[in-house]
Design an enzyme around this catalytic site. Structure first.
Site, PDB file in Angstrom:
ATOM      1  N   TYR A 197      -1.502  -0.168  11.251  1.00 32.62           N
ATOM      2  CA  TYR A 197      -1.746  -0.874   9.982  1.00 32.62           C
ATOM      3  C   TYR A 197      -0.583  -0.661   9.010  1.00 32.62           C
ATOM      4  CZ  TYR A 197      -3.244  -1.308   5.122  1.00 32.62           C
ATOM      5  OH  TYR A 197      -3.285  -1.596   3.783  1.00 32.62           O
ATOM      6  N   LYS A 211       2.256  -3.237   7.439  1.00 27.29           N
ATOM      7  CA  LYS A 211       2.450  -3.460   5.986  1.00 27.29           C
ATOM      8  C   LYS A 211       3.900  -3.153   5.588  1.00 27.29           C
ATOM      9  CE  LYS A 211      -0.122  -4.476   3.184  1.00 27.29           C
ATOM     10  NZ  LYS A 211      -0.620  -5.787   2.659  1.00 27.29           N
ATOM     11  N   THR A 268       0.830  -1.208   0.000  1.00 27.57           N
ATOM     12  CA  THR A 268       0.000   0.000   0.000  1.00 27.57           C
ATOM     13  C   THR A 268       0.866   1.260   0.000  1.00 27.57           C
ATOM     14  OG1 THR A 268      -1.490   1.295   1.416  1.00 27.57           O
ATOM     15  CG2 THR A 268      -0.113  -0.301   2.525  1.00 27.57           C
ATOM     16  N   ASP A 269       0.296   2.351  -0.531  1.00 26.64           N
ATOM     17  CA  ASP A 269       1.020   3.629  -0.491  1.00 26.64           C
ATOM     18  C   ASP A 269       1.197   4.134   0.939  1.00 26.64           C
ATOM     19  OD1 ASP A 269      -1.616   4.396   0.023  1.00 26.64           O
ATOM     20  OD2 ASP A 269      -1.726   5.868  -1.597  1.00 26.64           O
ATOM     21  N   GLU A 270       0.396   3.597   1.879  1.00 28.46           N
ATOM     22  CA  GLU A 270       0.482   4.099   3.261  1.00 28.46           C
ATOM     23  C   GLU A 270       1.828   3.804   3.913  1.00 28.46           C
ATOM     24  OE1 GLU A 270      -2.835   3.618   5.859  1.00 28.46           O
ATOM     25  OE2 GLU A 270      -4.284   3.845   4.254  1.00 28.46           O
TER      26      GLU A 270
HETATM   27  P1  NAD Z   1     -10.035  -6.739   2.957  1.00 29.47           P
HETATM   28  O1  NAD Z   1      -9.984  -6.422   4.412  1.00 29.47           O
HETATM   29  O2  NAD Z   1     -11.271  -6.430   2.193  1.00 29.47           O
HETATM   30  O3  NAD Z   1      -9.756  -8.311   2.747  1.00 29.47           O
HETATM   31  C1  NAD Z   1      -8.778  -8.986   3.455  1.00 29.47           C
HETATM   32  C2  NAD Z   1      -9.022 -10.467   3.284  1.00 29.47           C
HETATM   33  O4  NAD Z   1      -7.969 -11.170   3.964  1.00 29.47           O
HETATM   34  C3  NAD Z   1     -10.349 -10.947   3.874  1.00 29.47           C
HETATM   35  O5  NAD Z   1     -11.014 -11.803   2.968  1.00 29.47           O
HETATM   36  C4  NAD Z   1      -9.919 -11.721   5.117  1.00 29.47           C
HETATM   37  O6  NAD Z   1     -10.807 -12.791   5.448  1.00 29.47           O
HETATM   38  C5  NAD Z   1      -8.549 -12.229   4.701  1.00 29.47           C
HETATM   39  N1  NAD Z   1      -7.691 -12.544   5.843  1.00 29.47           N
HETATM   40  C6  NAD Z   1      -7.450 -11.777   6.932  1.00 29.47           C
HETATM   41  N2  NAD Z   1      -6.653 -12.403   7.805  1.00 29.47           N
HETATM   42  C7  NAD Z   1      -6.338 -13.599   7.236  1.00 29.47           C
HETATM   43  C8  NAD Z   1      -5.531 -14.703   7.636  1.00 29.47           C
HETATM   44  N3  NAD Z   1      -4.877 -14.691   8.819  1.00 29.47           N
HETATM   45  N4  NAD Z   1      -5.421 -15.761   6.810  1.00 29.47           N
HETATM   46  C9  NAD Z   1      -6.091 -15.774   5.622  1.00 29.47           C
HETATM   47  N5  NAD Z   1      -6.883 -14.777   5.202  1.00 29.47           N
HETATM   48  C10 NAD Z   1      -7.005 -13.697   6.003  1.00 29.47           C
HETATM   49  O7  NAD Z   1      -8.773  -6.053   2.341  1.00 29.47           O
HETATM   50  P2  NAD Z   1      -8.596  -5.279   0.936  1.00 29.47           P
HETATM   51  O8  NAD Z   1      -9.060  -3.888   1.099  1.00 29.47           O
HETATM   52  O9  NAD Z   1      -9.142  -6.128  -0.142  1.00 29.47           O
HETATM   53  O10 NAD Z   1      -6.998  -5.245   0.828  1.00 29.47           O
HETATM   54  C11 NAD Z   1      -6.313  -6.371   0.305  1.00 29.47           C
HETATM   55  C12 NAD Z   1      -4.823  -6.090   0.314  1.00 29.47           C
HETATM   56  O11 NAD Z   1      -4.552  -4.940  -0.473  1.00 29.47           O
HETATM   57  C13 NAD Z   1      -4.274  -5.801   1.711  1.00 29.47           C
HETATM   58  O12 NAD Z   1      -3.012  -6.428   1.823  1.00 29.47           O
HETATM   59  C14 NAD Z   1      -4.139  -4.294   1.754  1.00 29.47           C
HETATM   60  O13 NAD Z   1      -3.084  -3.916   2.589  1.00 29.47           O
HETATM   61  C15 NAD Z   1      -3.837  -3.982   0.304  1.00 29.47           C
HETATM   62  N6  NAD Z   1      -4.273  -2.665  -0.190  1.00 29.47           N
HETATM   63  C16 NAD Z   1      -5.559  -2.238   0.018  1.00 29.47           C
HETATM   64  C17 NAD Z   1      -5.966  -1.021  -0.519  1.00 29.47           C
HETATM   65  C18 NAD Z   1      -7.382  -0.532  -0.353  1.00 29.47           C
HETATM   66  O14 NAD Z   1      -7.675   0.611  -0.723  1.00 29.47           O
HETATM   67  N7  NAD Z   1      -8.319  -1.324   0.164  1.00 29.47           N
HETATM   68  C19 NAD Z   1      -5.063  -0.233  -1.238  1.00 29.47           C
HETATM   69  C20 NAD Z   1      -3.740  -0.698  -1.402  1.00 29.47           C
HETATM   70  C21 NAD Z   1      -3.373  -1.918  -0.887  1.00 29.47           C
HETATM   71  O1  DAU Z   2      -4.042   4.161   0.650  1.00 30.47           O
HETATM   72  C1  DAU Z   2      -4.324   2.789   0.627  1.00 30.47           C
HETATM   73  C2  DAU Z   2      -5.125   2.406   1.856  1.00 30.47           C
HETATM   74  O2  DAU Z   2      -6.430   2.914   1.677  1.00 30.47           O
HETATM   75  C3  DAU Z   2      -5.147   0.911   2.105  1.00 30.47           C
HETATM   76  O3  DAU Z   2      -3.846   0.457   2.369  1.00 30.47           O
HETATM   77  C4  DAU Z   2      -6.077   0.552   3.273  1.00 30.47           C
HETATM   78  O4  DAU Z   2      -6.176  -0.857   3.414  1.00 30.47           O
HETATM   79  C5  DAU Z   2      -7.443   1.132   2.972  1.00 30.47           C
HETATM   80  O5  DAU Z   2      -8.321   0.872   4.054  1.00 30.47           O
HETATM   81  C6  DAU Z   2      -7.359   2.616   2.698  1.00 30.47           C
HETATM   82  O6  DAU Z   2      -6.988   3.330   3.925  1.00 30.47           O
HETATM   83  P1  DAU Z   2      -7.658   4.722   4.326  1.00 30.47           P
HETATM   84  O7  DAU Z   2      -7.515   4.902   5.779  1.00 30.47           O
HETATM   85  O8  DAU Z   2      -7.192   5.822   3.437  1.00 30.47           O
HETATM   86  O9  DAU Z   2      -9.194   4.386   3.903  1.00 30.47           O
HETATM   87  P2  DAU Z   2     -10.580   4.693   4.645  1.00 30.47           P
HETATM   88  O10 DAU Z   2     -11.670   4.370   3.668  1.00 30.47           O
HETATM   89  O11 DAU Z   2     -10.648   4.083   5.999  1.00 30.47           O
HETATM   90  O12 DAU Z   2     -10.533   6.268   4.841  1.00 30.47           O
HETATM   91  C7  DAU Z   2     -10.381   7.134   3.723  1.00 30.47           C
HETATM   92  C8  DAU Z   2     -10.343   8.544   4.247  1.00 30.47           C
HETATM   93  O13 DAU Z   2     -11.651   8.884   4.741  1.00 30.47           O
HETATM   94  C9  DAU Z   2      -9.396   8.752   5.406  1.00 30.47           C
HETATM   95  O14 DAU Z   2      -8.805  10.036   5.292  1.00 30.47           O
HETATM   96  C10 DAU Z   2     -10.274   8.691   6.648  1.00 30.47           C
HETATM   97  C11 DAU Z   2     -11.607   9.227   6.139  1.00 30.47           C
HETATM   98  N1  DAU Z   2     -12.824   8.646   6.745  1.00 30.47           N
HETATM   99  C12 DAU Z   2     -12.921   7.288   6.790  1.00 30.47           C
HETATM  100  C13 DAU Z   2     -14.049   6.696   7.328  1.00 30.47           C
HETATM  101  C14 DAU Z   2     -14.171   5.197   7.412  1.00 30.47           C
HETATM  102  C15 DAU Z   2     -13.836   9.469   7.187  1.00 30.47           C
HETATM  103  O15 DAU Z   2     -13.752  10.716   7.117  1.00 30.47           O
HETATM  104  N2  DAU Z   2     -14.963   8.883   7.700  1.00 30.47           N
HETATM  105  C16 DAU Z   2     -15.105   7.522   7.801  1.00 30.47           C
HETATM  106  O16 DAU Z   2     -16.148   7.057   8.313  1.00 30.47           O
END
Ligand code: NAD
Ligand code: DAU
Length: 339
Positions: free
Chosen positions: A155, A159, A128-130
Site C-alpha cells: 500500500y 502511494k 499519507t505519512d506511510e
Molecule cells: P477509503 O478506502 O475509505 O475510500 C477510497 C475510495 O476510493 C472509495 O470510495 C472507493 O470506492 C474509491 N475508489 C477505489 N478505487 C477506485 C477507482 N479505481 N476509481 C474510482 N474510485 C475508486 O479510503 P480513505 O481512508 O478515505 O483514504 C482516502 C485517501 O486518503 C487515500 O488516498 C489514502 O491513501 C489517503 N489517506 C488515508 C488516511 C487514513 O487514515 N484513512 C490517512 C492519510 C491519507
Molecule cells: O498513517 C496513515 C494510514 O493510516 C493511511 O494511509 C491508511 O490508508 C490507513 O488505513 C491507516 O493505516 P494503518 O495501517 O495505520 O491503519 P489501520 O487502522 O489498519 O491500523 C492501525 C493500527 O492498528 C496498525 O498498527 C495495525 C493495528 N491493527 C489494525 C487492525 C485493523 C490492529 O491491531 N488490529 C486490527 O484489527
C-alpha cells in the site's frame, strides 16, 4: 470561487466522503463533483443529507479508465482536482497487492494526463505519512516533508509511487500541484475494517477485538474534519509544487486506543484478543506539521474530544455501519486472520 468546479475522486469513501460534505456545505456556489467507482469501500448512503443539494454531483467511474476520464475532463473543464481515490487498507495490500498498484499508481497517472489537457488550476494529491516508512519509539523523532520516502507495505509503496508521478508531472509539464501527507484519520463514516471503527463496532456487539502483536505499535491520530480543513487550506493557499504534512501530535499505542474505546463504552478489557502480527508492521508514525501550521492550519480536536465525538457518532449512526459489517464483510475477516 463562484462557478468553480471541483472534482473530488474517492468521494464515496471515508475521508473523501467527509471532504465532499465539507465542501458542499461550506461553498454553496462551488460545483462539487464526486467521482468514485464504488468499490467495497465506497457507499453513497453517507451522502443522503447532501445528495439533493444543487451543487453536489456524482459520477460513477474508474480512475484507471482512460477512455472515460479524459473525455470527462475535456467536457467538464474542472478547475481543481482533489484526489483521494485509492485502495487504502494495508492488510488488503498484503493479500492482494495488484489492485493497489493499478488504482493508486496507474489511476493517478490517468488523472494527471487528463488534468494536463485542460489547464487545471491545481491538483491536490492526498497522500499519507506511510510513504516515509516507520520511526522507532524515540518520541523526539518525527516525519518532516524532507524525510526520505521508505515505504514498507505494498500500500505505502503504491502511494509513494503515486507521489513521485505527481511530482514528475509538476516538474516536467508544469502542472500546478500540492501533495498532502496525513497521519491516521478517524471520525464519522470510517469503514469498519480499520482499527478505530472496527473496535467500536465490535465492542458494541460484544465481539473480540483483534490487536496485532503486543499492541505497542504507535499511530498519530487526526480527526477527519481537521484533515478536511487542512486540504481546503492547501487547495487555496498551498504554494505550487509543495508537500505538506498533516498531523496533530496525537500519538497513541494501539492498545491505548482500544482500551480507551472499551472504557468509554463501559465494557470489559476481556474483549481484547492479541493475534498474529501484521507482516512488516510499521512500528511508529509521527508527523511534524510545522510547515502546514505556518500556512495557518491548526487542529480543532484533541484525541480525547475527537474519540468521544466519534464514539457518539457510531452510537447514533448504527444504520450506517451495521449495513456494512453484514454479509460479504464477515467473510473478509476470516481471510485477514489467516495472514
Ligand atoms: P477509503 O478506502 O475509505 O475510500 C477510497 C475510495 O476510493 C472509495 O470510495 C472507493 O470506492 C474509491 N475508489 C477505489 N478505487 C477506485 C477507482 N479505481 N476509481 C474510482 N474510485 C475508486 O479510503 P480513505 O481512508 O478515505 O483514504 C482516502 C485517501 O486518503 C487515500 O488516498 C489514502 O491513501 C489517503 N489517506 C488515508 C488516511 C487514513 O487514515 N484513512 C490517512 C492519510 C491519507
Ligand atoms: O498513517 C496513515 C494510514 O493510516 C493511511 O494511509 C491508511 O490508508 C490507513 O488505513 C491507516 O493505516 P494503518 O495501517 O495505520 O491503519 P489501520 O487502522 O489498519 O491500523 C492501525 C493500527 O492498528 C496498525 O498498527 C495495525 C493495528 N491493527 C489494525 C487492525 C485493523 C490492529 O491491531 N488490529 C486490527 O484489527
Amino acid at each position: 470561487m463562484a462557478n468553480t468546479k471541483i472534482l473530488v475522486t474517492g468521494g464515496a469513501g471515508f475521508i473523501g466522503g467527509n471532504f465532499v460534505q465539507y465542501m458542499v456545505n461550506k461553498y454553496p456556489s462551488v460545483e462539487v463533483y464526486n467521482l468514485d467507482l464504488l468499490t467495497y469501500a465506497g457507499d453513497l448512503t453517507k451522502h443522503r443529507e447532501i445528495e439533493n443539494k444543487g451543487n453536489y454531483h456524482f459520477i460513477k467511474a474508474d480512475i484507471t479508465d482512460r477512455e472515460t476520464i479524459i473525455p470527462l475532463f475535456e467536457k467538464e473543464l474542472f478547475d481543481y482536482v482533489v484526489h483521494f481515490a485509492a485502495e487504502s487498507h494495508v492488510d488488503r495490500s498484503i493479500t492482494d497487492p495488484e489492485v493497489f498498484v493499478r488504482t493508486n499508481v496507474l489511476g493517478t497517472q490517468v488523472l494527471l494526463d487528463a488534468s494536463k489537457k485542460i489547464g487545471l488550476k491545481k491538483f491536490v494529491h492526498v497522500s499519507t505519512d506511510e510513504v516515509y516508512g516507520e520511526l522507532d519509539f524515540d518520541p523526539t523523532t518525527f516525519f518532516t516533508e524532507t524525510t526520505p520516502l521508505q515505504p514498507n507495505s505494498p500500500y505505502s509503496a503504491s502511494k509513494a509511487s503515486s507521489d513521485m508521478i505527481v511530482r514528475a508531472y509538476h516538474k516536467t509539464f508544469g502542472l500546478p500541484i500540492n501533495i498532502t501527507r496525513c497521519s491516521n484519520n478517524y471520525g464519522p463514516f470510517h469503514f469498519p475494517e480499520k482499527l478505530i471503527p472496527l473496535t467500536i463496532s465490535r465492542v458494541l456487539n460484544e465481539e473480540k477485538v483483534p490487536v496485532y502483536g503486543d499492541g505497542g505499535n504507535i499511530r498519530d491520530w487526526l480527526h477527519v474534519l481537521d484533515h478536511c480543513a487542512a486540504i481546503d487550506l492547501v487547495l487555496h493557499e498551498g504554494i505550487n509544487g509543495e508537500v505538506y504534512n498533516v498531523g496533530g501530535h496525537n500519538e497513541r499505542t494501539n492498545l491505548e486506543v482500544v482500551k480507551t474505546i472499551i472504557k468509554t463504552l463501559g465494557k470489559s478489557e476481556e474483549l481484547i484478543e492479541f493475534v498474529k502480527d501484521r507482516l512488516g508492521h510499521d512500528k511508529r508514525y509521527a508527523i511534524d506539521p510545522t510547515k502546514l501550521e505556518q500556512l495557518g492550519w491548526k487542529p480543532t480536536y484533541t484525541f480525547e474530544s475527537g474519540i468521544a465525538q466519534t464514539i457518539d457518532w457510531y452510537l447514533d449512526n448504527k444504520w450506517w455501519w451495521e449495513q456494512i459489517i453484514s454479509g460479504e464483510y464477515q467473510k473478509y475477516f476470516v481471510k485477514q486472520y489467516s495472514l
